[in-house]
Design an enzyme around this catalytic site. Structure first.
Site, PDB file in Angstrom:
ATOM      1  CE  LYS A  47      -3.576  -2.583   2.352  1.00  0.00           C
ATOM      2  NZ  LYS A  47      -4.269  -2.910   3.607  1.00  0.00           N
ATOM      3  CD  GLN A  91      -2.650  -4.007   6.559  1.00  0.00           C
ATOM      4  OE1 GLN A  91      -2.570  -3.012   5.879  1.00  0.00           O
ATOM      5  NE2 GLN A  91      -3.220  -5.116   6.124  1.00  0.00           N
ATOM      6  CG  ASP A 114      -9.179  -0.572   4.694  1.00  0.00           C
ATOM      7  OD1 ASP A 114      -8.740  -0.917   3.584  1.00  0.00           O
ATOM      8  OD2 ASP A 114      -8.517  -0.654   5.753  1.00  0.00           O
TER       9      ASP A 114
END
Ligand code: NAD
Length: 276
Positions: A47, A91, A114
């Protein structure tokens, strides 16, 4: 046909990079990790690399092993209030003694990259990215009137995927671990999205020849990655995404593009407030 994710992801990243440059945007992604899960470390690195390739600033915050849910909550609050931070990713997975669900909801919706919070501005990146893959290879209106089966009903992949496919006018069946005869549904499907975390669950005899299969699964067995579909035996009769190299890169590209979308939303909100 093998539906590679990389060309689609590269196109999204290229567009994002150009947009950021043209508009001289200063954006930043903060990723909070536990620092203890090796797979998470790889995902976080991917990412950050994708952000770097688009000119987005990024920070990896590795929480000390002794951190409590409260410590994570404090970090999220700090980032929510930090004007330099455009987007936040928590995460997952975090250690089992940390309350992930509670922490996710603490992320400000306007910084939720997200799309996991209940008030998220956009759907989760994996199902959103899958729509982009289908649009790229099949065309924008292809899903309309198709029979779609989603296998797996998690809140981050399967369930939002079913909603997104419905929004594109597909007729959607959502199968899960309690579905007694999955083949009954999958045999009649034009498109199948499989997201279960069960290696090679979807077999050749379960599908219709010529159907399209999107394999979300990531299963690590003896150091090798496998999807949830039996790729070897399906690739000759179906269009199918590979694992690795299918949905994974597209999820990352989607979340990078998402940072720009969040920034746009915040600016739109601010300009609306000014005119009120
Ligand atoms: P999850 O464990 O939260 O949910 C799995 C779902 O699969 C459940 O709804 C369950 O009912 C269903 N299921 C389990 N066994 C089944 C069976 N035998 N038959 C039918 N349904 C069954 O998992 P998730 O978070 O949705 O992730 C699914 C997989 O996708 C995992 O392998 C995960 O690593 C992967 N994943 C990949 C990406 C990516 O970007 N490539 C993103 C997210 C998740």
């Amino acid at each position: 046909m093998i539906l590679q994710g990389k060309p689609v992801a590269d196109a999204v990243l290229e567009r994002t990079r150009a947009y950021i440059q043209q508009n001289n945007l200063k954006l930043k992604l903060a990723i909070i990790t536990s620092g203890t899960d090796p797979a998470s470390a790889i995902y976080a690195r991917n990412k950050m690399n994708a952000c770097a390739s688009c000119g987005i600033d990024h920070e990896l915050i590795s929480m000390p092993e002794s951190s409590t849910t409260k410590d994570y909550a404090k970090m999220i609050a700090h980032l929510n209030n930090d004007p330099k931070t455009t987007g936040i990713i928590l995460q997952l997975p975090l250690p089992s003694f940390i309350n992930e669900k509670q922490l996710i909801e603490l992320i400000a919706p306007e910084k939720d990259v997200d799309g996991f919070t209940k008030k998220a501005k956009f759907p989760p990146c994996t199902p959103a990215g899958i729509l982009t893959i289908l649009d790229y290879y099949k065309g924008k209106n292809w899903l309309e009137g198709k029979n779609a089966v989603v296998i797996g009903r998690s809140s981050i992949v399967g369930s939002p995927m079913a909603t997104l496919l419905t929004s594109r006018n597909a007729t959607v069946t959502l199968c899960h671990s309690k579905t007694p005869d999955m083949t009954y549904y999958t045999k009649n499907a034009d498109v199948i999205v499989v997201a279960t975390g069960k290696a090679k669950l979807l077999k050749k005899e379960m599908v219709k020849e010529g159907s399209t299969i999107i394999d979300v699964g990531i299963n690590r067995i003896d150091g090798k990655l496998y999807g949830d579909a039996d790729f070897e035996n399906l690739q000759d009769i179906c269009d199918i995404t590979p694992v690795p190299g299918g949905v994974g890169p597209m999820t990352v590209a989607t979340l990078v593009a998402r940072i720009v979308m969040l920034d746009k939303e915040v600016k739109k909100q601010k300009s609306q407030e000014k005119t009120m």
